[in-house]
Design an enzyme around this catalytic site. Structure first.
Site, PDB file in Angstrom:
ATOM      1  N   ASP A 170       0.859  -1.180   0.000  1.00 27.13           N
ATOM      2  CA  ASP A 170       0.000   0.000   0.000  1.00 27.13           C
ATOM      3  C   ASP A 170       0.898   1.233   0.000  1.00 27.13           C
ATOM      4  O   ASP A 170       1.697   1.428   0.917  1.00 27.13           O
ATOM      5  CB  ASP A 170      -0.890  -0.014   1.250  1.00 27.13           C
ATOM      6  N   ASP A 204      -2.923   4.610  -2.661  1.00 29.20           N
ATOM      7  CA  ASP A 204      -4.016   5.152  -1.855  1.00 29.20           C
ATOM      8  C   ASP A 204      -4.471   6.515  -2.393  1.00 29.20           C
ATOM      9  O   ASP A 204      -3.635   7.377  -2.715  1.00 29.20           O
ATOM     10  CB  ASP A 204      -3.519   5.289  -0.412  1.00 29.20           C
ATOM     11  N   GLU A 261      -6.600   3.571  -5.979  1.00 30.35           N
ATOM     12  CA  GLU A 261      -7.842   3.876  -5.279  1.00 30.35           C
ATOM     13  C   GLU A 261      -8.317   5.235  -5.764  1.00 30.35           C
ATOM     14  O   GLU A 261      -7.612   6.234  -5.619  1.00 30.35           O
ATOM     15  CB  GLU A 261      -7.628   3.904  -3.769  1.00 30.35           C
ATOM     16  N   HIS A 317     -10.885  -2.376   4.092  1.00 28.10           N
ATOM     17  CA  HIS A 317     -10.673  -1.866   5.447  1.00 28.10           C
ATOM     18  C   HIS A 317     -11.478  -0.603   5.739  1.00 28.10           C
ATOM     19  O   HIS A 317     -11.554  -0.181   6.894  1.00 28.10           O
ATOM     20  CB  HIS A 317      -9.191  -1.574   5.643  1.00 28.10           C
ATOM     21  N   ASP A 318     -12.076  -0.004   4.705  1.00 29.36           N
ATOM     22  CA  ASP A 318     -12.858   1.230   4.877  1.00 29.36           C
ATOM     23  C   ASP A 318     -14.357   1.008   4.713  1.00 29.36           C
ATOM     24  O   ASP A 318     -15.128   1.974   4.782  1.00 29.36           O
ATOM     25  CB  ASP A 318     -12.426   2.291   3.852  1.00 29.36           C
TER      26      ASP A 318
END
Length: 563
Positions: A99, A195, A245, A319-320
Site C-alpha cells: 500500500d 491510496d 484507489e 478496510h474502509d
C-alpha cells in the site's frame, strides 16, 4: 502493464495486518502472523496479498499516516521479517502488494518536521500552505486546513490533521515517491496499491468560493502526467502490477488510468457501487441499499471498461467499508446463502477480484453496543456530528453500527478459542460475537461453507477464460431483487442469476436474450456453481440444466455455462 504473469485472471487477498493474526500473541497482528498463515492462503488459491500499511506511523488513521516510507513499524516486525514474508510467499506462488500512501504524509514525518521548522527550508515546498484557509473540507469532517502556529501558516490536510497533503507540483516530491516505490520493488514486491491516488494533483489556483474543494483536486489537472512518470521510472519493462484507489472519480478517468497504451495503472478501484445506501449522497444515514442503482452502476462500469479496454478492480469489502454480508445480504438466518450469492455475483464479473480478510468465511459487522467500542477517528467524528444535529445517542449509534469503517477491522476469526485464535492477548478492538461459529477452522471442515464457495470461485477464474474476456449484459435492470446477467463472447456464455432478497423470486429469460447465447445450442447449459447444495446435487453431474424459467429461493445464486 505487460509481463509474463497473467494477473487478469488472478485474485488479490487484502490483509489488514493489525487485525489478521498475532504470532507473538499481542493486541495487534504482525508480519510473523501473516507468514504463519501463508499455507492457508495458498490453499485458498489467491495470487497476491495486498498489505495495508505496515510502515512506522503514529496511527492517527490506522497506518495511513506514514512517518517513514522505507521501514517497518516495530509493532508489525522488522525489514528482515518482511523479506522473509516475500520469500515464503513466493515459494507458494503468492506475490506481495504494498500500500503506497503518497497523497499525504504523517505530520511526524521528517519532511514535515523540517517543513514546519522554517519557511526557507527546502522541505517547505513539499507541502501546501496558505496564509488564510478557504472553505475546503476534510473528508473526515471540518476544515481541510490546520494552523501551524510555529510558522504562522495553514497546511492542507484532505484527511486527518495529522496527515499533511504533499505538493506534487514540486518535482522533488515526485522524485522521492519514485524512490519509495523502487525501494519496495527491489525488495521483491510485485504489486502496488496507490491510496487515494487521484487526489494528488491540486489546482494551483485554489478556490475561495463556497465549495468544499472536491472539484479542484479530484482527478486534478496533472494526475495522469504524474502517474505516467511513475510508470516510466518504475514499472516499464517489468511484470509489476498497480491498482489505484479512486475517490469520487468518473468512468472516463478510469479508462484513461487503466488503458494499457497510456501506461499509468493496471486497474482502478471505483466506489460508486459502495454508495447505493447513501441517500442523497449522505454516508452517515441509516439506509437500505438501492439494488436497481447497484445494478445500474455495475453495468455502466462493466460495459464502459470493457468497451474502452480499461480494467476494473472488483470488490465488496475492504478496510474502509462495512462487511458486505451485513450490508447487502443477511448476517443472520441467511448468512451463508447471502454471503455465497454476493461472492458469485462479484466474481463472475470482468475485472480482478479482491477478497478482504474474513469475507471468505462470511464475517459480518460486529454490531457494537457502545461508541467506546469503536476506534476509528472518522467514526467518532461522525458520531459527534450526529449528536450535534439532534439525534439521540441510540439513533446515532444505529447509524455508526451500519456505516463505520471499524465494521471491517475486527480481528480475523481463525477458530472458536478465546479471542478467536487471533492472539492469546485481548485484541486492540473487540471481536464479533459470533466467532465461535463463524471461523476458518469450522468453515474448512464444512464442505458447504462460505469458505469452500470462495475457493471454487477463485479456481474457476483460472479455468474459464470467459470470466476474463467476456462482455456483460444485464438481463433485468429494473427488477428490484434479481440481478441476472450474461457474460458472453462468440464461443460461449455464462448466465449468472442472483436473488438479492430474502423472498423467493422467479427468473424468466427475457425476449432477445437467446441472441447472446452461442448459436446452435440455445437450450443447453451446464451448472458450474450454486450456493444451495441441493441445486448442485440436482444438476452438478448433468450436462444440461433448465434455464428459461428458474425459481430462486432466498439469496439463491447459480451460474450456467453455455458452450
Amino acid at each position: 502493464m505487460s509481463g509474463t504473469h497473467q494477473w487478469k485472471n488472478s485474485v488479490v487477498y487484502q490483509i489488514y495486518p493489525r487485525s489478521f493474526y498475532s504470532k507473538h500473541n499481542r493486541a495487534t497482528g504482525d508480519l510473523a502472523g501473516i507468514i504463519a498463515k501463508l499455507d492457508y492462503l495458498q490453499w485458498l488459491g489467491v495470487d497476491y496479498l495486498w498489505l495495508c500499511p505496515v510502515y512506522p506511523s503514529p496511527q492517527c488513521d490506522n497506518g495511513y499516516d506514514v512517518s517513514n516510507y522505507c521501514d517497518i513499524d516495530p509493532a508489525f516486525g522488522t525489514l528482515d521479517e518482511f523479506r522473509e514474508l516475500v520469500a515464503q510467499a513466493g515459494r507458494r506462488g503468492i506475490r506481495i502488494m504494498m500500500d503506497i500512501v503518497v497523497n499525504h504524509t504523517s505530520t511526524e514525518h521528517p519532511w514535515f518536521q523540517a517543513a514546519r521548522a522554517s519557511r526557507d527550508n527546502r522541505y517547505r515546498d513539499f507541502y501546501i500552505w496558505r496564509d488564510k484557509p478557504n472553505r475546503w473540507q476534510s473528508k473526515f469532517g471540518g476544515s481541510a486546513w490546520e494552523l501551524d502556529e510555529a510558522s504562522g501558516q495553514y497546511y492542507l490536510h484532505l484527511f486527518d490533521k495529522g496527515q499533511a497533503d504533499l505538493n506534487w507540483e514540486n518535482p522533488c516530491v515526485r522524485k522521492a515517491v519514485v524512490e519509495i516505490v523502487r525501494f519496495w520493488r527491489d525488495l521483491g514486491v510485485k504489486g502496488f496499491r496507490f491510496d487515494v491516488i487521484n487526489l494528488i494533483s491540486k489546482c494551483p489556483l485554489m478556490s475561495d468560493d463556497d465549495s468544499d474543494g472536491r472539484a479542484f483536486y479530484t482527478d486534478g489537472p496533472r494526475v495522469h502526467e504524474y502517474l505516467r512518470q511513475i510508470y516510466q521510472e518504475v514499472f516499464a519493462g517489468t511484470d509489476l502490477i498497480s491498482v489505484g484507489e479512486m475517490s469520487s472519480t468518473t468512468l472516463q478517468h478510469c479508462l484513461d488510468y487503466t488503458h494499457p497504451e497510456r501506461q499509468e495503472l493496471s486497474m482502478a478501484f471505483s466506489f460508486l457501487h459502495m454508495k447505493v445506501d447513501y441517500p442523497n449522497g449522505q454516508k452517515w444515514v441509516k439506509a437500505a441499499p438501492d439494488f436497481i442503482e447497484l445494478k445500474r452502476v455495475m453495468g455502466e462500469w462493466q460495459n464502459g471498461m470493457h468497451a474502452g479496454n480499461g480494467w476494473n478492480a472488483l470488490f465488496w469489502c475492504n478496510h474502509d467499508q462495512p462487511r458486505i454480508v451485513s450490508r447487502f445480504g443477511d448476517d443472520g438466518r441467511y448468512r451463508v446463502e447471502s454471503a455465497k450469492m454476493l461472492a458469485t455475483a462479484l466474481h463472475c464479473l470482468q475485472g480482478t477480484p479482491y477478497v478482504y480478510q474474513g469475507e471468505e468465511i462470511g464475517m459480518g459487522n460486529p454490531h457494537f453496543e457502545t461508541i467506546e467500542q469503536y476506534r476509528d477517528i472518522e467514526t467518532h467524528n461522525a458520531y459527534q456530528r450526529l449528536l450535534a444535529e439532534g439525534l439521540a445517542p441510540s439513533q446515532a449509534l444505529a447509524v455508526i453500527s451500519q456505516k463505520s469503517r471499524d465494521n471491517s477491522r475486527t480481528p480475523m476469526q481463525w477458530d472458536g478459542s478465546p479471542h478467536a485464535g487471533f492472539s492469546t492477548h485481548a485484541p486492540w478492538i473487540d471481536l464479533c460475537r459470533d466467532y465461535r461459529e463463524v471461523n476458518v477452522a469450522s468453515a474448512r471442515r464444512d464442505p458447504d461453507s462460505v469458505l469452500h464457495h470462495y475457493r471454487k470461485l477463485i479456481a474457476l477464474r483460472k479455468t474459464l477464460p470467459l470470466l476474463v474476456n467476456g462482455a456483460y449484459q444485464d438481463l433485468l435492470p429494473a427488477h428490484p431483487q434479481l440481478w441476472a446477467y450474461l457474460r458472453y463472447d462468440a464461443e460461449s456464455a455464462l448466465l449468472v442469476l442472483n436473488n438479492l432478497s430474502d423472498e423467493a423470486s422467479e427468473f424468466l429469460l427475457p425476449d432477445g436474450a437467446n441472441e447472446l447465447l452461442p448459436q446452435g445450442r440455445p437450450h443447453e447449459a451446464r451448472l458450474i456453481i450454486a450456493n444451495y447444495l441441493d441445486r448442485e446435487h440436482e444438476h452438478g453431474r448433468e450436462k444440461n440444466a433448465g434455464f428459461h424459467r428458474v425459481l430462486l429461493r432466498p439469496y439463491e445464486s447459480l451460474a450456467l455455462h453455455f458452450t
